[in-house]
Design an enzyme around this catalytic site. Structure first.
Site, PDB file in Angstrom:
ATOM      1  N   HIS A  83      17.375  17.652  27.017  1.00  0.00           N
ATOM      2  CA  HIS A  83      16.341  18.638  26.729  1.00  0.00           C
ATOM      3  C   HIS A  83      16.922  19.647  25.739  1.00  0.00           C
ATOM      4  O   HIS A  83      18.082  20.038  25.877  1.00  0.00           O
ATOM      5  CB  HIS A  83      15.898  19.373  27.996  1.00  0.00           C
ATOM      6  CG  HIS A  83      15.445  18.462  29.095  1.00  0.00           C
ATOM      7  ND1 HIS A  83      14.187  17.908  29.126  1.00  0.00           N
ATOM      8  CD2 HIS A  83      16.091  17.990  30.178  1.00  0.00           C
ATOM      9  CE1 HIS A  83      14.078  17.145  30.209  1.00  0.00           C
ATOM     10  NE2 HIS A  83      15.227  17.177  30.862  1.00  0.00           N
ATOM     11  N   CYS A 131      25.304   4.701  38.065  1.00  0.00           N
ATOM     12  CA  CYS A 131      25.732   4.083  39.312  1.00  0.00           C
ATOM     13  C   CYS A 131      26.464   2.792  38.988  1.00  0.00           C
ATOM     14  O   CYS A 131      26.132   2.102  38.038  1.00  0.00           O
ATOM     15  CB  CYS A 131      24.541   3.775  40.209  1.00  0.00           C
ATOM     16  SG  CYS A 131      23.835   5.217  40.999  1.00  0.00           S
ATOM     17  N   SER A 160      20.168   4.582  37.457  1.00  0.00           N
ATOM     18  CA  SER A 160      20.874   5.631  36.722  1.00  0.00           C
ATOM     19  C   SER A 160      19.978   6.172  35.610  1.00  0.00           C
ATOM     20  O   SER A 160      18.920   5.626  35.330  1.00  0.00           O
ATOM     21  CB  SER A 160      22.172   5.083  36.133  1.00  0.00           C
ATOM     22  OG  SER A 160      22.955   4.453  37.132  1.00  0.00           O
TER      23      SER A 160
END
Length: 271
Positions: A124, A147, A119
């Site tokens: 950003h 996950c 995972s």
């Protein structure tokens, strides 16, 4: 009364579901001169440096019940930062995380990447301005993909409050499937009707919100726009006393138009 953990899915092997939360956060300000716009970029770069990004991601990992394995971070010249965080699922913490809808606890530039075991978390940021109108924006793109049993939705309130955003656009999707002990496939392991149900009451009160959900595809979309704002908080480098009432009205219209265009995803012209 049956204990909550007794109601959980009894799985055959590892939970293979992928839960992905992606959202854009926008901060808007009015910076009329080149000097003010430069100062705004410097402020953003200082406020969201690698050290603070690391603190934010560390708290996100704690909230979703993940264990941090390794951290790497870097600030850049003239601006920007990045953080990489290796994380694994923590079984003890996940036992305490509920599956019912409800808000979790609960504020980035440049690039952040956090790996869980199978995972990741990425952030950003994009400061942007245009000299014609004097409007400057700061955008953060955030992706939290997990996950297994841990859920990214629990960190939602913390991230929104960390950035004090004017606009938030979110997508949440559950992908793949996992099998129970009888071999039956399960394409989702928790109930969800709307991302809004995971937001705290004070967050819901501050924003106007719109949902577009595709339940049969386990895809949930929510857009949020700040309801009210004090224009003095949007004047970078100057205050209300530096403008005439007529100029303040013009600036307020510019800010409202900028927010509306981002929220609706199109140019709306004068408002």
């Amino acid at each position: 009364m049956v204990a909550r953990h007794d109601k959980r899915l009894k799985l055959h092997g590892f939970n293979n579901l992928t839960k992905s939360l992606s959202f854009n956060i926008y901060d808007i300000c009015y910076a009329p001169s080149e000097q003010h716009r430069g100062e705004y970029i410097e402020y953003i770069d200082e406020a969201y440096n690698a050290e603070r990004l690391t603190q934010i991601l560390t708290e996100v990992a704690n909230i979703i019940g993940a264990n941090i394995l390794d951290i790497s971070r870097q600030d850049y010249d003239p601006q920007g930062a990045s953080v990489t965080m290796l994380i694994s699922e923590e079984p003890i913490a996940t036992e305490k995380i509920g599956y019912t809808e409800g808000p979790g606890p609960g504020p980035l530039p440049e690039t952040v990447l956090a790996h869980l075991d199978k995972s990741h978390i990425t952030v950003h940021t994009y400061p942007e301005s245009h000299p014609a109108g004097g409007i400057s924006t700061f955008r953060a793109d955030i992706d939290v993909s997990t996950c297994g049993r841990i859920s990214p939705l629990r960190a939602l309130n913390f991230l929104i409050h960390s950035l004090e955003s004017d606009i938030v656009i979110m997508d949440y999707r559950v992908r793949g499937f996992t099998r129970d002990i009888r071999g039956k496939k399960h394409f989702i392991d928790h109930k969800i009707n709307s991302i809004q149900n995971f937001l705290s009451r004070d967050t819901q009160d501050r924003y106007q919100m719109v949902d577009v959900n595709v339940y049969q595809e386990y895809l949930f979309h929510t857009k949020m726009l700040i309801k009210e704002f004090d224009i003095d908080q949007y004047l970078f480098g100057m205050g209300k006393e530096d403008y005439s009432p007529k100029e303040l009205k013009r600036i307020e219209r510019l800010l409202q138009r900028e927010m509306a265009e981002i929220f609706y995803g199109k140019n709306v012209g004068r408002i």
